[in-house]
Design an enzyme around this catalytic site. Structure first.
Site, PDB file in Angstrom:
ATOM      1  N   THR A 127       0.844  -1.190   0.000  1.00 52.19           N
ATOM      2  CA  THR A 127       0.000   0.000   0.000  1.00 52.19           C
ATOM      3  C   THR A 127       0.881   1.242   0.000  1.00 52.19           C
ATOM      4  O   THR A 127       2.021   1.204   0.484  1.00 52.19           O
ATOM      5  CB  THR A 127      -0.919   0.038   1.243  1.00 52.19           C
ATOM      6  OG1 THR A 127      -1.555   1.325   1.337  1.00 52.19           O
ATOM      7  CG2 THR A 127      -0.130  -0.189   2.533  1.00 52.19           C
ATOM      8  N   ASP A 128       0.347   2.345  -0.504  1.00 54.29           N
ATOM      9  CA  ASP A 128       1.084   3.612  -0.443  1.00 54.29           C
ATOM     10  C   ASP A 128       1.219   4.125   0.981  1.00 54.29           C
ATOM     11  O   ASP A 128       2.054   4.982   1.267  1.00 54.29           O
ATOM     12  CB  ASP A 128       0.422   4.680  -1.328  1.00 54.29           C
ATOM     13  CG  ASP A 128      -0.985   5.061  -0.886  1.00 54.29           C
ATOM     14  OD1 ASP A 128      -1.629   4.276  -0.152  1.00 54.29           O
ATOM     15  OD2 ASP A 128      -1.454   6.143  -1.290  1.00 54.29           O
ATOM     16  N   GLU A 129       0.414   3.586   1.900  1.00 58.43           N
ATOM     17  CA  GLU A 129       0.483   4.056   3.287  1.00 58.43           C
ATOM     18  C   GLU A 129       1.761   3.640   3.994  1.00 58.43           C
ATOM     19  O   GLU A 129       2.057   4.139   5.092  1.00 58.43           O
ATOM     20  CB  GLU A 129      -0.752   3.594   4.062  1.00 58.43           C
ATOM     21  CG  GLU A 129      -2.041   4.220   3.542  1.00 58.43           C
ATOM     22  CD  GLU A 129      -3.219   4.027   4.468  1.00 58.43           C
ATOM     23  OE1 GLU A 129      -3.029   4.080   5.704  1.00 58.43           O
ATOM     24  OE2 GLU A 129      -4.342   3.823   3.970  1.00 58.43           O
TER      25      GLU A 129
END
Length: 338
Positions: A127-129
């Site tokens: 994820t980009d998180e």
């Protein structure tokens, strides 16, 4: 993946189901869906392919070594795409241990079992998180620090550790890591912001927008993402990481998206409610540079057309989402306006 046996973990989930369908449409010899069917898993997402002789469902938990080994031994997949994860940030705040078990321990189990089984390609869905927030510019793949780094929520921290685990297997297994942005599309569980707003709007309820509504995300269509994952699986360099997310110009804030939705449905502007509640440590802005996956030929569609098509799907498929509403709304305390 034409002619390959593909194992998809979490294939009854939102993003995993889109990838299962994509594999079958593009000529996979066999697609095995490994899913434990948690609250967000729903086999109805795959009703249209359930009778395809090339599709198999196996009930199993990615964090169970015996169960994973049994599925791998039975089907001998050449490609494994690991979607299975707990994904909702709000749920992670009250159940961090569950998120660590599924997202970190489950990833370790899958990696070790696939390395032992001689899998030809392992794609880990991150994820980009894992990068944390960024107020200006965009993260490139090499910008993720080791460990939890700047990841804020228990969800993001668990995915940051799983991302490291996957890359650490590069010498033992042909691993590719994919880091998508905020996804949307048909069959998304209505606890996530955009489908939640859609179904509340359709039911005549207010649309809660947290804080000042100026949070920025890159909105990624689920089908576009399935195409990116397929590219990474077939043309990606083993050991590499690929950001996946469209760049919007201008960028899309939460309040702008909510206003677009209300206007498109012909609803009054006061249907939007700015709430006193806001997520703890709510990340202001995420942004990734997807040049690397674009160099392989990936191109996203028009986001506003895709968002409109998603609204239409929810309007026409209440029978799918209505049974999920009680569970989806059970985690929220944001209905009081400020």
């Amino acid at each position: 993946m034409n002619g390959k046996t593909v194992l998809v973990t979490g294939g009854a989930g939102f993003l995993g189901s889109h990838f299962v369908r994509r594999c079958l449409a593009r000529g996979a010899a066999l697609v095995v869906n490994l899913d434990k069917l948690s609250y967000a898993g729903d086999l109805r997402r795959l009703d249209d392919v359930s009778t395809d002789p090339r599709y198999r469902f196996r009930s199993a938990d990615v964090a169970s070594e015996p169960q994973v080994a049994a599925v791998l031994d039975a089907h001998r997949p050449q490609v494994v795409v690991h979607y299975a994860a707990e994904t909702h940030v709000t749920r992670s705040e009250s159940a961090p241990e569950l998120f660590h078990r599924t997202n970190v321990e489950g990833t370790r189990v899958m990696l070790e079992a696939c390395a032992a089984a001689g899998v030809e390609r392992f794609v880990h869905i991150s994820t980009d998180e894992v990068y944390g927030p960024i107020l200006k510019g965009a993260f490139r793949e090499e910008d993720k620090p080791e460990g939890e780094g700047l990841a804020t929520s228990p969800y993001a921290r668990s995915k940051a550790l799983a991302d490291d685990l996957a890359r650490s297997f590069a010498g033992r297994l042909p691993v590719v890591v994919v880091r998508p942005t905020n996804a949307f599309g048909p069959h998304q569980f209505p606890e996530k912001a955009f489908p939640r707003w859609i179904v509340r709007a359709l039911r005549g309820q207010p649309l809660p927008v947290w804080g000042d509504g100026m949070y920025v995300r890159q909105w990624l269509n689920a089908v576009d993402f399935a195409d990116a994952v397929a590219l990474a699986a077939t043309a990606g360099q083993p050991g590499s990481v690929y950001n996946v997310g469209p760049r919007h110009d201008p960028e899309i804030t939460n309040i702008e998206l909510a206003r677009w939705l209300v206007a498109g449905l012909g609803l009054p502007a006061d249907r939007i409610v700015m709430t006193a509640y806001d997520r703890p440590d709510h990340d202001r802005r995420y942004c990734v540079d997807a040049s690397r996956i674009s160099a392989l030929g990936w191109r996203p569609g028009d986001v506003w057309e895709q968002l409109a098509a998603t609204v239409a799907w929810y309007r026409d498929n209440a029978a799918w989402w209505e049974p999920h509403l009680a569970e989806a709304e059970s985690i929220y305390a944001d209905v009081a306006s400020r």
